[in-house]
Design an enzyme around this catalytic site. Sequence first.
Site, PDB file in Angstrom:
ATOM      1  N   ASP A 217       0.725  -1.219  -0.224  1.00 47.45           N
ATOM      2  CA  ASP A 217      -0.028  -0.172   0.016  1.00 47.45           C
ATOM      3  C   ASP A 217       0.999   1.280   0.045  1.00 47.45           C
ATOM      4  OD1 ASP A 217      -2.172   1.925   0.333  1.00 47.45           O
ATOM      5  OD2 ASP A 217      -2.745   1.027   2.114  1.00 47.45           O
ATOM      6  N   HIS A 219      -0.560   4.099  -0.222  1.00 54.77           N
ATOM      7  CA  HIS A 219      -1.354   4.853   0.624  1.00 54.77           C
ATOM      8  C   HIS A 219      -1.468   6.649   0.294  1.00 54.77           C
ATOM      9  CE1 HIS A 219      -3.207   5.650   4.757  1.00 54.77           C
ATOM     10  NE2 HIS A 219      -3.569   4.668   4.502  1.00 54.77           N
ATOM     11  N   GLU A 243      -1.149  -0.664  -4.077  1.00 59.66           N
ATOM     12  CA  GLU A 243      -2.593   0.052  -3.774  1.00 59.66           C
ATOM     13  C   GLU A 243      -2.256   1.625  -3.904  1.00 59.66           C
ATOM     14  OE1 GLU A 243      -5.526   0.574  -0.235  1.00 59.66           O
ATOM     15  OE2 GLU A 243      -4.506  -1.694  -0.686  1.00 59.66           O
ATOM     16  N   GLU A 269     -10.111   3.222  -2.754  1.00 65.65           N
ATOM     17  CA  GLU A 269     -10.718   3.357  -1.303  1.00 65.65           C
ATOM     18  C   GLU A 269     -11.232   4.807  -1.105  1.00 65.65           C
ATOM     19  OE1 GLU A 269      -7.540   4.007   2.183  1.00 65.65           O
ATOM     20  OE2 GLU A 269      -6.863   2.529   0.549  1.00 65.65           O
ATOM     21  N   ASP A 291     -15.128   0.900  -1.173  1.00 63.71           N
ATOM     22  CA  ASP A 291     -15.333   0.197   0.149  1.00 63.71           C
ATOM     23  C   ASP A 291     -16.943   0.017   0.167  1.00 63.71           C
ATOM     24  OD1 ASP A 291     -15.795   0.822   3.122  1.00 63.71           O
ATOM     25  OD2 ASP A 291     -13.593   1.034   3.184  1.00 63.71           O
ATOM     26  N   HIS A 318     -12.115  -2.744  -0.257  1.00 62.65           N
ATOM     27  CA  HIS A 318     -11.409  -2.152   0.830  1.00 62.65           C
ATOM     28  C   HIS A 318     -12.273  -2.291   2.055  1.00 62.65           C
ATOM     29  CE1 HIS A 318     -10.400   1.586   3.248  1.00 62.65           C
ATOM     30  NE2 HIS A 318      -9.138   1.102   2.882  1.00 62.65           N
TER      31      HIS A 318
END
Length: 415
Positions: A217, A219, A243, A269, A291, A318
Amino acid sequence: MERLQDLVLTAPRPRTPTPHPDQHRTPTSEERTALKITAVETFLVPPRWLFCRVSTDEGVTGWGEPVVEGRAETVRTAVAELSDLLVGADPGRIEDLWQLMTKSAFYRGGPVLSSAAAGIDQALWDILGKSLGVPVHQLLGGAVRDRVRVYGWIGGDEPAEVADAAAAQVAAGLTAVKVNASGRMSPVPTRAETAAVVDRVAAVREVIGDDRDVAVDFHGRFTTAAALRVLPELAPLHPLFVEEPVLPEHRERLADVVRASPVPIACGERLYSRADFLPALRAGVAVVQPDLSHAGGISEVRRIASLAEVHDALLAPHCPLGPIALAASLQVAFATPNFLIQEQSIGIHYNTGTELLDYVLDRAPFTFHDGAVRRWDAPGLGIEVDEDAVRRADAVGHRWRPPVWRHADGSFAEW
């Protein structure tokens, strides 16, 4: 890590679903048409979640998880506003109510409104399934798989710590893990920063071997330049995917990253609708990560999954959230052909003092078998929420906020 191993149960799944407290019998068709929503309640529950409970005049209730992490109180207000559209309505008209919740106001979209609608949507599907005596995945067209592969998060700042955490997840029976690539990341990383990212992932790969997977990730902490520098260095370690390599507001650069990356790219996400996902899919992402508590709930995520299928992309929802969001995600996974893997938060570093399994009466549905959750057929979302525990938790509440990071020069850094 003993806490994680204690939480991941090994007892066999019951052959007969445990009845829900409010599911004593299946109403007749006449009674189903008479169902009316009577109330929408919300519960602020630690460590950082918001649950909602939708009640009907026939005693059938549904649970959902409408939350934006760090903005739970704001979403709670949005749910209260949306309840004006719901009370007195037929809960079985899910699509019509979804249209009203997401489109009846002049100003639409965004994480708060989409998340409020998402949690309510989960609860409406829960009610419909219970009222008909069938699981939600049956209402979505029926199951296409018998088990759903899951992955677990691993923490730690140093490669040795990350390796220990990965070993604990493997011992708990998981076949896939995900790790943050880095902490604060310079806009253009130094050679040492790049090496640190590779070392972390390499430590995990050494522990899990070649038969298991590691996802990485970024992020949103990386600029496009940073992502383009680091991604080729990770390729020999064969990540399942990387990700959120760039921030969602820079999604026009996704195509550049995808073209240059030998590693599959995932994102989503912080995308909340089909319209949000379309540019990412056109850019060529391999995996979409809506998500279920942010992207419009079960109704919209099913449509996002279908859109992804047209673009030869896979679904990996997610879900670093609670049991209701996870149950909703699993119901979609059971019925979605282009599903890849499911995130879950048992033992995640965010869950301090309270765990996902603390809010369910029966933990068996969340048992891991060889790194996967077996399909269950209990009605609705298929879980029994411990309402007493939820109400006690709401009396305490929480004010979880994400950390604020800064670079060495004092400027804001992406968390």
